[in-house]
Design a protein around this motif. Structure first.
Motif, mmCIF file in Angstrom:
data_model
loop_
_atom_site.group_PDB
_atom_site.id
_atom_site.type_symbol
_atom_site.label_atom_id
_atom_site.label_comp_id
_atom_site.label_asym_id
_atom_site.label_seq_id
_atom_site.Cartn_x
_atom_site.Cartn_y
_atom_site.Cartn_z
ATOM 1 N N ARG A 33 12.327 20.213 -2.078
ATOM 2 C CA ARG A 33 12.290 18.763 -2.290
ATOM 3 C C ARG A 33 10.889 18.201 -2.037
ATOM 4 N N ARG A 34 9.913 19.062 -1.924
ATOM 5 C CA ARG A 34 8.567 18.627 -1.558
ATOM 6 C C ARG A 34 7.916 17.704 -2.586
ATOM 7 N N PHE A 35 8.396 17.690 -3.803
ATOM 8 C CA PHE A 35 7.793 16.853 -4.828
ATOM 9 C C PHE A 35 8.363 15.439 -4.856
ATOM 10 N N GLU A 36 9.316 15.137 -3.983
ATOM 11 C CA GLU A 36 9.895 13.797 -3.936
ATOM 12 C C GLU A 36 8.817 12.747 -3.685
ATOM 13 N N LEU A 37 7.815 13.090 -2.901
ATOM 14 C CA LEU A 37 6.729 12.168 -2.600
ATOM 15 C C LEU A 37 6.116 11.609 -3.880
ATOM 16 N N TYR A 38 5.952 12.460 -4.877
ATOM 17 C CA TYR A 38 5.268 12.048 -6.086
ATOM 18 C C TYR A 38 6.093 11.085 -6.935
ATOM 19 N N ARG A 39 7.397 11.017 -6.720
ATOM 20 C CA ARG A 39 8.220 10.059 -7.448
ATOM 21 C C ARG A 39 7.889 8.628 -7.029
ATOM 22 N N ALA A 40 7.298 8.438 -5.864
ATOM 23 C CA ALA A 40 6.991 7.107 -5.343
ATOM 24 C C ALA A 40 5.579 6.646 -5.692
ATOM 25 N N LEU A 41 4.789 7.460 -6.337
ATOM 26 C CA LEU A 41 3.388 7.107 -6.560
ATOM 27 C C LEU A 41 3.215 5.824 -7.360
ATOM 28 N N ASP A 42 3.996 5.619 -8.418
ATOM 29 C CA ASP A 42 3.856 4.394 -9.212
ATOM 30 C C ASP A 42 4.100 3.154 -8.359
ATOM 31 N N LYS A 43 5.107 3.211 -7.501
ATOM 32 C CA LYS A 43 5.408 2.094 -6.609
ATOM 33 C C LYS A 43 4.265 1.903 -5.606
ATOM 34 N N ASP A 44 3.727 2.994 -5.088
ATOM 35 C CA ASP A 44 2.600 2.896 -4.163
ATOM 36 C C ASP A 44 1.410 2.206 -4.825
ATOM 37 N N VAL A 45 1.124 2.582 -6.052
ATOM 38 C CA VAL A 45 -0.006 1.994 -6.763
ATOM 39 C C VAL A 45 0.229 0.503 -6.982
ATOM 40 N N SER A 46 1.422 0.126 -7.433
ATOM 41 C CA SER A 46 1.675 -1.301 -7.676
ATOM 42 C C SER A 46 1.622 -2.100 -6.376
ATOM 43 N N ASP A 47 2.121 -1.536 -5.274
ATOM 44 C CA ASP A 47 2.034 -2.225 -3.980
ATOM 45 C C ASP A 47 0.585 -2.400 -3.548
ATOM 46 N N THR A 48 -0.220 -1.385 -3.740
ATOM 47 C CA THR A 48 -1.627 -1.434 -3.345
ATOM 48 C C THR A 48 -2.381 -2.485 -4.152
ATOM 49 N N VAL A 49 -2.157 -2.517 -5.446
ATOM 50 C CA VAL A 49 -2.846 -3.473 -6.310
ATOM 51 C C VAL A 49 -2.428 -4.904 -5.967
ATOM 52 N N ALA A 50 -1.182 -5.096 -5.557
ATOM 53 C CA ALA A 50 -0.688 -6.437 -5.223
ATOM 54 C C ALA A 50 -1.289 -6.965 -3.919
ATOM 55 N N ASP A 51 -1.669 -6.085 -3.020
ATOM 56 C CA ASP A 51 -2.239 -6.507 -1.737
ATOM 57 C C ASP A 51 -3.716 -6.853 -1.883
ATOM 58 N N ALA A 52 -4.197 -7.662 -0.960
ATOM 59 C CA ALA A 52 -5.619 -7.998 -0.927
ATOM 60 C C ALA A 52 -6.416 -6.774 -0.488
ATOM 61 N N PRO A 53 -7.643 -6.650 -0.966
ATOM 62 C CA PRO A 53 -8.486 -5.538 -0.500
ATOM 63 C C PRO A 53 -8.684 -5.617 1.014
ATOM 64 N N THR A 54 -8.938 -4.478 1.620
ATOM 65 C CA THR A 54 -9.167 -4.425 3.061
ATOM 66 C C THR A 54 -10.661 -4.342 3.344
ATOM 67 N N ASP A 55 -11.084 -5.019 4.401
ATOM 68 C CA ASP A 55 -12.484 -4.929 4.797
ATOM 69 C C ASP A 55 -12.638 -4.254 6.161
ATOM 70 N N VAL A 56 -11.626 -3.521 6.560
ATOM 71 C CA VAL A 56 -11.664 -2.750 7.798
ATOM 72 C C VAL A 56 -12.694 -1.626 7.635
ATOM 73 N N PRO A 57 -13.539 -1.388 8.634
ATOM 74 C CA PRO A 57 -14.469 -0.256 8.536
ATOM 75 C C PRO A 57 -13.703 1.034 8.230
ATOM 76 N N THR A 58 -14.144 1.715 7.194
ATOM 77 C CA THR A 58 -13.395 2.847 6.656
ATOM 78 C C THR A 58 -14.225 4.109 6.608
#
Length: 112
Positions: A33-58
């Motif tokens: 079941r190790r590939f289950e993570l990859y089923r969520a990638l589209d949702k992860d991308v849309s969530d990331t794009v919806a959030d404001a950019p971060t300015d935390v030292p990275t």
């Protein structure tokens, strides 16, 4: 030798065929079941794009040879990349493939 059977046992039910790595079946071992993570990638991308950019030292660490393309991809979302480094002799699993280098870079970043 005689085969013993139990009169009240339910007949064996064959498992359905597994056609893709993401098929779910309770009898499948966890590593299948190790590939289950990859089923969520589209949702992860849309969530990331919806959030404001971060300015935390990275600290940005990438696989060997991937620093420039990864930095170009993440820079619009991570606006304060203060340290960026290619991890030599590493691909997808940076910590597992070069733990000494990753640890040293992380400690260096945290000390600053």
């Amino acid at each position: 030798m005689r085969e013993r059977t139990c009169a009240h046992a339910a007949p064996a039910v064959p498992a359905p065929p597994l056609t893709t790595p993401g098929d779910r079946h309770p009898r499948r071992p966890a590593h299948d079941r190790r590939f289950e993570l990859y089923r969520a990638l589209d949702k992860d991308v849309s969530d990331t794009v919806a959030d404001a950019p971060t300015d935390v030292p990275t600290l940005l660490m990438t696989a060997q040879g991937q620093l420039d393309p990864i930095r170009a991809t993440v820079a619009p979302r991570m606006t304060n990349i203060v340290w960026a480094v290619d991890v030599p002799h590493a691909g997808h699993w940076l910590v597992e493939e070069n733990p000494e280098f990753v640890t040293a870079e992380l400690l260096r970043f945290l000390d600053e």
